[in-house]
Scaffold this active site. Sequence first.
Site, mmCIF file in Angstrom:
data_model
loop_
_atom_site.group_PDB
_atom_site.id
_atom_site.type_symbol
_atom_site.label_atom_id
_atom_site.label_comp_id
_atom_site.label_asym_id
_atom_site.label_seq_id
_atom_site.Cartn_x
_atom_site.Cartn_y
_atom_site.Cartn_z
ATOM 1 N N PRO A 26 0.799 -1.217 0.000
ATOM 2 C CA PRO A 26 0.000 0.000 0.000
ATOM 3 C C PRO A 26 0.835 1.272 0.000
ATOM 4 C CG PRO A 26 -0.117 -1.068 2.142
ATOM 5 C CD PRO A 26 0.586 -2.008 1.211
ATOM 6 N N ASN A 27 0.336 2.224 -0.735
ATOM 7 C CA ASN A 27 0.877 3.583 -0.846
ATOM 8 C C ASN A 27 2.164 3.686 -1.659
ATOM 9 O OD1 ASN A 27 -1.216 4.852 0.684
ATOM 10 N ND2 ASN A 27 -0.299 3.928 2.495
ATOM 11 N N ARG A 34 4.488 11.237 -2.138
ATOM 12 C CA ARG A 34 4.257 11.061 -0.696
ATOM 13 C C ARG A 34 5.563 11.180 0.081
ATOM 14 N NH1 ARG A 34 3.941 5.564 2.180
ATOM 15 N NH2 ARG A 34 3.352 6.187 4.274
ATOM 16 N N TYR A 39 10.849 9.043 1.509
ATOM 17 C CA TYR A 39 10.822 7.997 0.485
ATOM 18 C C TYR A 39 11.528 8.366 -0.807
ATOM 19 C CZ TYR A 39 7.371 6.090 3.671
ATOM 20 O OH TYR A 39 6.741 5.604 4.788
ATOM 21 N N ASN A 90 8.201 -5.399 -0.815
ATOM 22 C CA ASN A 90 8.092 -4.224 0.022
ATOM 23 C C ASN A 90 6.618 -4.158 0.384
ATOM 24 O OD1 ASN A 90 7.803 -1.728 1.197
ATOM 25 N ND2 ASN A 90 9.121 -0.669 -0.258
ATOM 26 N N ALA A 93 3.028 -0.747 4.812
ATOM 27 C CA ALA A 93 2.487 -0.816 6.174
ATOM 28 C C ALA A 93 2.062 -2.226 6.566
ATOM 29 C CB ALA A 93 1.304 0.145 6.310
ATOM 30 N N HIS A 96 4.064 -4.519 9.117
ATOM 31 C CA HIS A 96 3.945 -4.448 10.566
ATOM 32 C C HIS A 96 2.644 -5.034 11.101
ATOM 33 C CE1 HIS A 96 7.126 -1.700 9.537
ATOM 34 N NE2 HIS A 96 6.264 -0.949 8.884
ATOM 35 N N ASP A 103 1.908 -15.842 6.555
ATOM 36 C CA ASP A 103 1.473 -17.211 6.290
ATOM 37 C C ASP A 103 1.601 -17.560 4.811
ATOM 38 O OD1 ASP A 103 0.909 -17.530 8.980
ATOM 39 O OD2 ASP A 103 -1.277 -17.356 8.737
ATOM 40 N N GLU A 114 12.993 -9.056 1.846
ATOM 41 C CA GLU A 114 12.157 -7.928 2.248
ATOM 42 C C GLU A 114 12.927 -6.635 2.006
ATOM 43 O OE1 GLU A 114 10.204 -6.208 6.416
ATOM 44 O OE2 GLU A 114 11.172 -8.174 6.399
ATOM 45 N N HIS A 116 12.737 -2.205 2.193
ATOM 46 C CA HIS A 116 12.115 -0.949 2.609
ATOM 47 C C HIS A 116 12.971 0.191 2.105
ATOM 48 C CE1 HIS A 116 9.244 -2.981 5.131
ATOM 49 N NE2 HIS A 116 10.239 -3.745 5.540
ATOM 50 N N SER A 118 13.067 3.303 3.266
ATOM 51 C CA SER A 118 13.628 4.047 4.399
ATOM 52 C C SER A 118 14.203 3.058 5.412
ATOM 53 C CB SER A 118 12.554 4.905 5.055
ATOM 54 O OG SER A 118 11.581 4.091 5.677
ATOM 55 N N ARG A 123 12.762 5.137 12.508
ATOM 56 C CA ARG A 123 11.436 5.752 12.434
ATOM 57 C C ARG A 123 10.613 5.377 13.662
ATOM 58 N NH1 ARG A 123 8.947 5.115 6.840
ATOM 59 N NH2 ARG A 123 7.668 6.781 7.684
ATOM 60 N N ARG A 127 7.175 0.662 13.575
ATOM 61 C CA ARG A 127 7.777 0.190 12.321
ATOM 62 C C ARG A 127 8.963 -0.747 12.562
ATOM 63 N NH1 ARG A 127 5.485 3.246 8.158
ATOM 64 N NH2 ARG A 127 4.748 5.282 8.829
#
Length: 159
Positions: A26-27, A34, A39, A90, A93, A96, A103, A114, A116, A118, A123, A127
Amino acid sequence: MAQQRKQPKSGERKGSLPVVYVLNGPNLNMLGLREPTIYGKETLADVEKLCRAAGSRLGLAIDFRQSNHEGELVDWIQEARSKAAGIVINAGAYTHTSVAMLDALNAAEKPVVEVHLSNIFRRESFRHHSYISLAAKGVICGFGPKGYVLALEALAETI
């Protein structure tokens, strides 16, 4: 004696490159707009170009996707079980919060990296916990879009 024909591994089509799913949560479709101080100014299209160039250099076929919907991301992870050799994710949100994605990643039985943009450890404290990390071979954070390239390099060595 007849030779046995080598069957392609799951995630690899005969005569083609290993497929890596690059999944974005998301986002991430808002990259460049943003919070550019966190970012960066690169867009998701810029990140995709970077991934495709790295994939070409590394001998990987990149399947690049983004969704704001947890269920769709879970569906893609499940799809990767039979169609991909590995996953770069990535989860935004959902990193977390999503036991469902954890699963699905465990059930996929594929190497996962994985990513990210940032440094999540510099942060907010919420997070600092990642469900995704429990299924990941490794985590790359804080290097902006280059983190995706590092993840693809790590997967190329793994698969």
